[in-house]
Design a protein around this motif. Structure first.
Motif, PDB file in Angstrom:
ATOM      1  N   ASP A 365       0.818  -1.280   0.073  1.00 28.30           N
ATOM      2  CA  ASP A 365      -0.167  -0.124  -0.001  1.00 28.30           C
ATOM      3  C   ASP A 365       0.915   1.099  -0.013  1.00 28.30           C
ATOM      4  N   ARG A 366       2.229   1.375   0.016  1.00 28.59           N
ATOM      5  CA  ARG A 366       3.071   2.368  -0.291  1.00 28.59           C
ATOM      6  C   ARG A 366       4.220   1.864  -0.731  1.00 28.59           C
ATOM      7  N   LEU A 367       5.166   2.679  -0.977  1.00 28.14           N
ATOM      8  CA  LEU A 367       6.600   2.731  -1.459  1.00 28.14           C
ATOM      9  C   LEU A 367       7.421   3.268  -0.513  1.00 28.14           C
ATOM     10  N   GLU A 368       8.131   2.533   0.386  1.00 32.10           N
ATOM     11  CA  GLU A 368       9.119   3.024   1.141  1.00 32.10           C
ATOM     12  C   GLU A 368      10.264   3.366   0.496  1.00 32.10           C
ATOM     13  N   GLN A 369      10.778   4.825   0.810  1.00 32.17           N
ATOM     14  CA  GLN A 369      11.970   5.269   0.060  1.00 32.17           C
ATOM     15  C   GLN A 369      13.270   4.682   0.641  1.00 32.17           C
ATOM     16  N   ASP A 370      13.574   3.083   0.759  1.00 33.75           N
ATOM     17  CA  ASP A 370      14.507   2.751   1.336  1.00 33.75           C
ATOM     18  C   ASP A 370      15.948   2.430   0.213  1.00 33.75           C
ATOM     19  N   GLY A 371      15.984   3.015  -0.851  1.00 31.26           N
ATOM     20  CA  GLY A 371      17.272   2.987  -1.666  1.00 31.26           C
ATOM     21  C   GLY A 371      17.112   1.598  -2.404  1.00 31.26           C
ATOM     22  N   SER A 372      16.025   0.760  -2.355  1.00 30.78           N
ATOM     23  CA  SER A 372      15.897  -0.221  -3.063  1.00 30.78           C
ATOM     24  C   SER A 372      15.851  -0.083  -4.659  1.00 30.78           C
ATOM     25  N   ALA A 373      15.918  -1.186  -5.411  1.00 34.29           N
ATOM     26  CA  ALA A 373      15.894  -0.739  -6.992  1.00 34.29           C
ATOM     27  C   ALA A 373      14.388  -0.482  -7.311  1.00 34.29           C
ATOM     28  N   GLU A 374      13.441  -0.765  -6.513  1.00 31.95           N
ATOM     29  CA  GLU A 374      11.946  -0.673  -6.840  1.00 31.95           C
ATOM     30  C   GLU A 374      11.854   0.896  -6.377  1.00 31.95           C
TER      31      GLU A 374
END
Length: 434
Positions: A365-374
């Motif tokens: 339900d969200r996109l955490e800005q964690d530095g992953s490629a996604e």
């Protein structure tokens, strides 16, 4: 609509109809009928016979069994929510706790609380269900619930006192007045279900709701609140009264399991007299990401495609046609995001990563800005995503049902052999942990 947007929407129509360069058209595979005297080797098993239903269902039946616009109508239709249902019943009926049910659009919140109310009513509770309206005050929100409390829920001999107290309420009243009215007069368990609680944006009203819940618990009242909305409403209510936590149970609705997705398709197909083959199920499962809303809408359009062709078997070609017509319907209501998705998909670049991004947003339900490629390239989604209110490190799709439609765009654009599509019962590739 701007000239550029009209151009993109026009491109969407051409794209969905297969006129874009390098896009394959998916068609129903030809049926080869052997000659009567054709030789079939004995060591080769004959092809399985797929049951055919007759007569074919009409549109009304399909609309009923794959209804994505309304809550489920019976307990049997609520699939994949047994744990959440049990948790709600235990919290309210066993422990006397208030409850908050939260989840994304299409997760089945209203369906869950409707069936929960049916069980609670059978268990002896009085269930009063209403949907919230924006712009109302605390008094305007709660007064209809108080008026709906039946006489049977009152303490013996309290009918007249309750009626007098209700009539004496001023035009504007607060949480304490509610508690004083019901704490001594109402003896049976009474559940106020406030659906679509996220439509209440006034922080004062939310604080009054929290105060009422806390005061009711302190007074050992039998009146309980069940708030139904999206995730950020939980913190809004609890932050107003941190001590409310011990009187409150939160029930989060994520995505349903693959087995429940399969069961949802199977039950709907059986009720309609249809059969979905494994490849059609896999297409629907991959695009829907466990969202009951998307499972139903994709299955509905897929079934319509098969019936239009005079078949009672829904195959992969029908499922892809179903994705296309579902996309057309969604795009007619969301031109801007549809145009963005067409632009992204027509580039043909990083579609695999784009699907992983959409799937992560759909599941979590969200996109955490964690530095992953996604999440590193979410800027390409342009205005289709925005910062989640109250969270500096997370993005959400502006239209919360859009990620699954982006995946459907990608699936229609990809050039792959049908054999590469996983079966519905296999774990989907690139699954994202919730």
């Amino acid at each position: 609509m701007s000239w550029q947007l009209k151009k993109r929407v026009s491109a969407l129509s051409r794209w969905l109809n297969g006129s874009s360069a390098n896009r394959p058209k998916y068609a129903r595979p030809p049926v080869v009928v052997p000659a009567p005297d054709a030789f079939v080797p004995s060591e080769v098993d004959p092809a399985p016979v797929v049951p055919q239903a007759n007569p074919l269902p009409n549109r009304l039946i399909l609309g009923r069994v794959f209804d994505s616009a309304h809550p489920v109508r019976s307990r049997e239709e609520l699939l994949g929510r047994r744990r959440e249902l049990d948790e709600l019943l235990a919290a309210t009926l066993d422990f006397g706790q208030h409850a908050i049910v939260h989840g994304a659009r299409g997760s089945g919140k209203t369906s869950l609380v409707r069936i929960f109310g049916d069980h609670a009513d059978q268990g002896g509770a009085v269930v009063i269900y209403m949907a919230c309206e924006p712009g109302v005050s605390f008094s305007e929100l709660i007064l209809p619930y108080l008026r709906a409390i039946p006489t049977a829920a009152l303490r013996p001999g309290a009918r007249e006192a309750f009626a007098r107290g209700l009539d004496a309420l001023p035009a504007t009243f607060g949480p304490r007045a509610v508690v004083e009215l019901v704490a001594e007069q109402v003896s049976s368990p009474v559940l106020f279900i406030l659906d679509e609680f996220d439509r209440i944006t006034d922080t004062v009203v939310k604080a009054d709701i929290a105060a009422a819940m806390k005061l009711l618990s302190d007074a050992l009242a039998t009146v309980l609140f069940v708030l139904v909305g999206i995730a950020r409403d939980v913190s809004d209510v609890v932050d107003a009264h941190p001590s409310l936590r011990r009187h409150l149970r939160t029930v989060a609705l994520g995505r349903i399991e693959p087995t429940s997705v399969d069961a949802l398709i199977t039950n709907g197909a059986a009720a309609a007299g249809l059969v979905f083959d494994d490849r059609a199920r896999a297409v629907i499962a991959r695009a829907s990401c466990g969202s009951p809303f998307h499972v139903r809408i994709f299955a509905h359009h897929s079934a319509l495609a098969a019936v239009r062709d005079g078949s009672s078997v829904v195959r992969e070609a029908d499922a892809r046609t179903g994705l296309k017509t579902a996309l057309e319907h969604w795009a007619s209501m969301n031109h801007a995001d549809a145009a963005t998705f067409v632009r992204l998909v027509e580039t043909g670049q990083n579609l695999h990563l784009l699907e992983r991004t959409a799937r992560r947003a759909a599941v979590n339900d969200r996109l955490e800005q964690d530095g992953s490629a996604e999440t590193a390239h979410t800027n390409i989604l342009a205005d289709a995503v925005r910062a989640e209110p109250g969270m500096d490190t997370a993005l959400v799709f502006r239209d919360s049902v859009a990620p699954q439609f982006l995946i459907a765009f990608i699936m229609l654009a990809e050039v792959s052999a049908p054999a590469s599509v996983p079966t519905a019962r296999q774990e989907l590739p690139d699954a994202v942990d919730s």
